[in-house]
Design a protein around this motif. Structure first.
Motif, PDB file in Angstrom:
ATOM      1  N   ARG A  99       0.774  -1.047   0.104  1.00  0.00           N
ATOM      2  CA  ARG A  99      -0.083   0.187   0.266  1.00  0.00           C
ATOM      3  C   ARG A  99       0.832   1.202   0.124  1.00  0.00           C
ATOM      4  NH1 ARG A  99      -4.351   0.475   4.658  1.00  0.00           N
ATOM      5  NH2 ARG A  99      -5.509  -1.251   3.207  1.00  0.00           N
ATOM      6  N   VAL A 100       0.388   2.443  -0.695  1.00  0.00           N
ATOM      7  CA  VAL A 100       1.209   3.513  -0.613  1.00  0.00           C
ATOM      8  C   VAL A 100       0.227   4.560  -0.888  1.00  0.00           C
ATOM      9  CG1 VAL A 100       1.390   3.783  -3.154  1.00  0.00           C
ATOM     10  CG2 VAL A 100       3.075   4.652  -1.764  1.00  0.00           C
ATOM     11  N   GLU A 101       0.511   5.584  -0.400  1.00  0.00           N
ATOM     12  CA  GLU A 101      -0.372   7.086  -0.451  1.00  0.00           C
ATOM     13  C   GLU A 101       0.394   7.800  -1.657  1.00  0.00           C
ATOM     14  OE1 GLU A 101      -0.756   8.837   3.295  1.00  0.00           O
ATOM     15  OE2 GLU A 101      -2.288   7.626   3.882  1.00  0.00           O
ATOM     16  N   ILE A 102      -0.652   8.080  -2.283  1.00  0.00           N
ATOM     17  CA  ILE A 102       0.048   8.967  -3.630  1.00  0.00           C
ATOM     18  C   ILE A 102      -0.762  10.460  -3.498  1.00  0.00           C
ATOM     19  CG2 ILE A 102      -0.137   9.056  -6.111  1.00  0.00           C
ATOM     20  CD1 ILE A 102      -0.224   6.055  -6.218  1.00  0.00           C
ATOM     21  N   ASN A 103       0.018  11.502  -3.699  1.00  0.00           N
ATOM     22  CA  ASN A 103      -0.676  12.816  -3.926  1.00  0.00           C
ATOM     23  C   ASN A 103      -1.053  13.072  -5.228  1.00  0.00           C
ATOM     24  OD1 ASN A 103       0.166  13.704  -1.224  1.00  0.00           O
ATOM     25  ND2 ASN A 103       1.935  13.477  -1.652  1.00  0.00           N
ATOM     26  N   GLY A 104      -2.525  13.112  -5.479  1.00  0.00           N
ATOM     27  CA  GLY A 104      -2.909  13.276  -6.706  1.00  0.00           C
ATOM     28  C   GLY A 104      -4.365  12.984  -6.544  1.00  0.00           C
ATOM     29  N   SER A 105      -5.021  13.023  -7.941  1.00  0.00           N
ATOM     30  CA  SER A 105      -6.422  12.589  -7.989  1.00  0.00           C
ATOM     31  C   SER A 105      -6.451  11.168  -8.381  1.00  0.00           C
ATOM     32  CB  SER A 105      -7.063  13.511  -9.213  1.00  0.00           C
ATOM     33  OG  SER A 105      -6.871  12.961 -10.342  1.00  0.00           O
ATOM     34  N   ILE A 106      -7.715  10.611  -7.680  1.00  0.00           N
ATOM     35  CA  ILE A 106      -8.030   9.301  -7.938  1.00  0.00           C
ATOM     36  C   ILE A 106      -8.397   8.970  -9.279  1.00  0.00           C
ATOM     37  CG2 ILE A 106     -10.621   9.350  -7.660  1.00  0.00           C
ATOM     38  CD1 ILE A 106     -10.470   6.777  -6.163  1.00  0.00           C
ATOM     39  N   ASP A 107      -8.716   9.764 -10.182  1.00  0.00           N
ATOM     40  CA  ASP A 107      -8.961   9.863 -11.644  1.00  0.00           C
ATOM     41  C   ASP A 107      -7.743   9.578 -12.395  1.00  0.00           C
ATOM     42  OD1 ASP A 107     -11.736   9.884 -11.429  1.00  0.00           O
ATOM     43  OD2 ASP A 107     -11.781  11.999 -11.599  1.00  0.00           O
ATOM     44  N   ASP A 108      -6.413  10.416 -12.035  1.00  0.00           N
ATOM     45  CA  ASP A 108      -5.205  10.383 -12.580  1.00  0.00           C
ATOM     46  C   ASP A 108      -4.780   8.937 -12.404  1.00  0.00           C
ATOM     47  OD1 ASP A 108      -5.314  12.937 -13.736  1.00  0.00           O
ATOM     48  OD2 ASP A 108      -4.292  13.706 -12.211  1.00  0.00           O
ATOM     49  N   VAL A 109      -4.778   8.582 -10.955  1.00  0.00           N
ATOM     50  CA  VAL A 109      -4.138   7.094 -10.740  1.00  0.00           C
ATOM     51  C   VAL A 109      -4.805   6.002 -11.748  1.00  0.00           C
ATOM     52  CG1 VAL A 109      -3.687   5.313  -9.063  1.00  0.00           C
ATOM     53  CG2 VAL A 109      -3.778   7.968  -8.417  1.00  0.00           C
ATOM     54  N   TRP A 110      -6.414   6.146 -11.736  1.00  0.00           N
ATOM     55  CA  TRP A 110      -7.113   5.189 -12.451  1.00  0.00           C
ATOM     56  C   TRP A 110      -6.723   4.870 -13.695  1.00  0.00           C
ATOM     57  CZ3 TRP A 110      -9.867   1.138 -11.372  1.00  0.00           C
ATOM     58  CH2 TRP A 110     -10.820   0.576 -12.330  1.00  0.00           C
ATOM     59  N   GLN A 111      -6.736   6.285 -14.461  1.00  0.00           N
ATOM     60  CA  GLN A 111      -6.185   6.342 -15.831  1.00  0.00           C
ATOM     61  C   GLN A 111      -4.869   5.887 -16.191  1.00  0.00           C
ATOM     62  OE1 GLN A 111      -6.681  10.358 -17.169  1.00  0.00           O
ATOM     63  NE2 GLN A 111      -6.296   9.818 -19.258  1.00  0.00           N
ATOM     64  N   GLU A 112      -3.955   5.934 -15.052  1.00  0.00           N
ATOM     65  CA  GLU A 112      -2.611   5.326 -15.471  1.00  0.00           C
ATOM     66  C   GLU A 112      -2.472   4.035 -15.463  1.00  0.00           C
ATOM     67  OE1 GLU A 112       0.079   7.099 -16.482  1.00  0.00           O
ATOM     68  OE2 GLU A 112       1.511   5.418 -16.447  1.00  0.00           O
ATOM     69  N   ILE A 113      -3.369   3.418 -14.213  1.00  0.00           N
ATOM     70  CA  ILE A 113      -3.236   2.009 -14.344  1.00  0.00           C
ATOM     71  C   ILE A 113      -4.124   1.253 -15.331  1.00  0.00           C
ATOM     72  CG2 ILE A 113      -2.516   1.779 -11.989  1.00  0.00           C
ATOM     73  CD1 ILE A 113      -5.352   1.047 -11.093  1.00  0.00           C
ATOM     74  N   THR A 114      -5.016   1.991 -15.889  1.00  0.00           N
ATOM     75  CA  THR A 114      -5.692   1.224 -17.034  1.00  0.00           C
ATOM     76  C   THR A 114      -5.752   1.729 -18.518  1.00  0.00           C
ATOM     77  OG1 THR A 114      -7.596   2.846 -16.665  1.00  0.00           O
ATOM     78  CG2 THR A 114      -7.709   0.821 -15.388  1.00  0.00           C
ATOM     79  N   ARG A 115      -4.584   2.373 -18.570  1.00  0.00           N
ATOM     80  CA  ARG A 115      -4.320   3.210 -20.102  1.00  0.00           C
ATOM     81  C   ARG A 115      -3.687   2.039 -20.847  1.00  0.00           C
ATOM     82  NH1 ARG A 115      -0.123   7.587 -19.294  1.00  0.00           N
ATOM     83  NH2 ARG A 115      -0.768   7.879 -21.487  1.00  0.00           N
ATOM     84  N   THR A 116      -4.294   2.331 -22.067  1.00  0.00           N
ATOM     85  CA  THR A 116      -3.925   1.270 -23.471  1.00  0.00           C
ATOM     86  C   THR A 116      -3.281   1.943 -24.402  1.00  0.00           C
ATOM     87  OG1 THR A 116      -6.250   1.312 -24.165  1.00  0.00           O
ATOM     88  CG2 THR A 116      -5.910  -0.368 -22.776  1.00  0.00           C
ATOM     89  N   ASP A 117      -3.160   3.207 -24.219  1.00  0.00           N
ATOM     90  CA  ASP A 117      -2.566   3.994 -25.443  1.00  0.00           C
ATOM     91  C   ASP A 117      -1.110   4.369 -25.386  1.00  0.00           C
ATOM     92  OD1 ASP A 117      -2.787   5.505 -23.144  1.00  0.00           O
ATOM     93  OD2 ASP A 117      -3.028   7.527 -24.118  1.00  0.00           O
ATOM     94  N   ALA A 118      -0.659   4.056 -24.063  1.00  0.00           N
ATOM     95  CA  ALA A 118       0.724   3.835 -23.899  1.00  0.00           C
ATOM     96  C   ALA A 118       1.553   2.948 -22.929  1.00  0.00           C
ATOM     97  CB  ALA A 118       1.152   5.573 -23.646  1.00  0.00           C
ATOM     98  N   PRO A 119       2.719   2.694 -22.927  1.00  0.00           N
ATOM     99  CA  PRO A 119       3.174   1.877 -21.916  1.00  0.00           C
ATOM    100  C   PRO A 119       2.962   2.596 -20.450  1.00  0.00           C
ATOM    101  CG  PRO A 119       5.006   2.413 -23.532  1.00  0.00           C
ATOM    102  CD  PRO A 119       3.968   3.274 -24.034  1.00  0.00           C
ATOM    103  N   ILE A 120       2.748   1.540 -19.536  1.00  0.00           N
ATOM    104  CA  ILE A 120       2.661   1.903 -18.186  1.00  0.00           C
ATOM    105  C   ILE A 120       3.829   1.683 -17.272  1.00  0.00           C
ATOM    106  CG2 ILE A 120       0.956   1.299 -16.260  1.00  0.00           C
ATOM    107  CD1 ILE A 120      -1.102   0.352 -18.095  1.00  0.00           C
ATOM    108  N   ALA A 121       4.282   2.773 -16.850  1.00  0.00           N
ATOM    109  CA  ALA A 121       5.736   2.588 -16.295  1.00  0.00           C
ATOM    110  C   ALA A 121       5.471   1.835 -15.045  1.00  0.00           C
ATOM    111  CB  ALA A 121       6.096   4.020 -16.169  1.00  0.00           C
TER     112      ALA A 121
END
Lengths: 179, 118
Positions: free
Chosen positions: A10-32
């Protein structure tokens, strides 16, 4: 008594939940956060096949099936390394937001005990959550992680042939029905 | 949910031998119960629960409900963040090597001592 089939990070991320969601479900670019894999899915919905491919798409490291897709709170899929013969495990990403912080929890379940898969999942969990945090908070992974991606790229030609993406197709996206 | 800046909570949680022992137990026995943790100590189950609450507030312990019991897991991320705070990618590499050399020398010395004792 011990549950060696499960691990949590578990980690706490300073950001919006939508940005985190978009990052882990993106299909348009590699997910770091997913070791710079490009995620390919038939559809972003439960039941659809999923593949984690190299950035150029030539090789596939992981395949699975989406189990839960509940934006922006939970994304879960089965997970199997294409170069191992181990049974699949399950990964669950849970997101919760409060006061501008997102609590991101990665649960790895059903790990086949004593296998290479279990070892990789326990080792990889830390990197996934920390890289996701770095990407959301700073826009890029840490220097060490970027160097590692460079090493992965150099090693790509040594990937076993059975990992070629041609061997691991996903369902084609569903066609829209025109009235 | 915890407040943003939580490293105070991590140091507070780790500044107690019983809580450090609980983490040792969780590393070796992931998914164990509160009851099992308490059985490893002389103190009561209530005291064990208090220690676990401190560890949970620091995010070092994560729990999952399973019916009437809770499964407990160690979360290594807060300790990783403390490590990252004072080490760079380069210093961590050399620190790792130095620690490795130290461990090897100590292991060799321990082996020698054992041989002489025997």
């Amino acid at each position: 008594m011990p549950d060696n089939t499960q691990a949590k990070f578990r980690v706490e991320i300073n950001g919006s939940i939508d940005d985190v969601w978009q990052e882990i479900t993106r299909t348009d670019a590699p997910i770091a956060a997913f070791f710079n894999s490009r995620m390919e899915v038939g559809q972003l919905s439960a039941g659809s096949k999923l593949a984690m491919r190299t950035p150029n798409g030539k090789y596939t490291g992981v395949v699975g099936k989406i189990l839960e897709y509940d934006p922006p709170k939970r994304f879960s899929h089965s997970f199997r390394f294409t170069n191992y013969e181990d049974p699949p495990c399950t990964v669950i990403y849970d997101l919760e937001e409060a006061e501008g912080v997102v609590q991101f929890t990665l649960t790895v379940a059903d790990m086949p005990h004593g296998t290479k898969t279990a070892k990789q999942m326990v080792q990889g969990g830390k990197m996934i959550v920390n890289t996701l945090k770095a990407v959301i908070e700073t826009g890029k992974p840490s220097l060490g992680t970027r160097v590692l991606f460079g090493v992965f790229k150099l090693m790509t030609p040594m990937t076993p042939k059975k990992c070629l993406s041609a061997n691991w197709p996903v369902d084609p996206p569903a066609k829209r029905s025109h009235p | 949910m915890k407040k943003k800046d939580s490293q105070d909570n991590v140091f507070l949680a780790l500044a107690n031998p019983a809580r450090r022992r609980i983490i040792d137990l969780l590393v070796g026995t992931p998914g164990c119960s509160v009851k099992w943790i308490a059985s490893n100590f002389k103190f009561s189950r209530i005291a064990a629960m208090k220690h676990l609450t401190v560890l949970e507030n620091a995010d070092l312990v994560l729990s999952e409900k399973h019916g009437r019991t809770r499964k407990l897991f160690f979360n290594p991320i807060p300790i990783q963040h403390i490590y990252d705070r004072w080490t760079t990618d380069y210093s961590s590499f050399w620190a790792g090597r130095v620690a490795d050399i130290q461990a090897r020398i100590e292991a060799r010395a321990a082996k020698k001592d054992k041989k002489h004792a025997g």
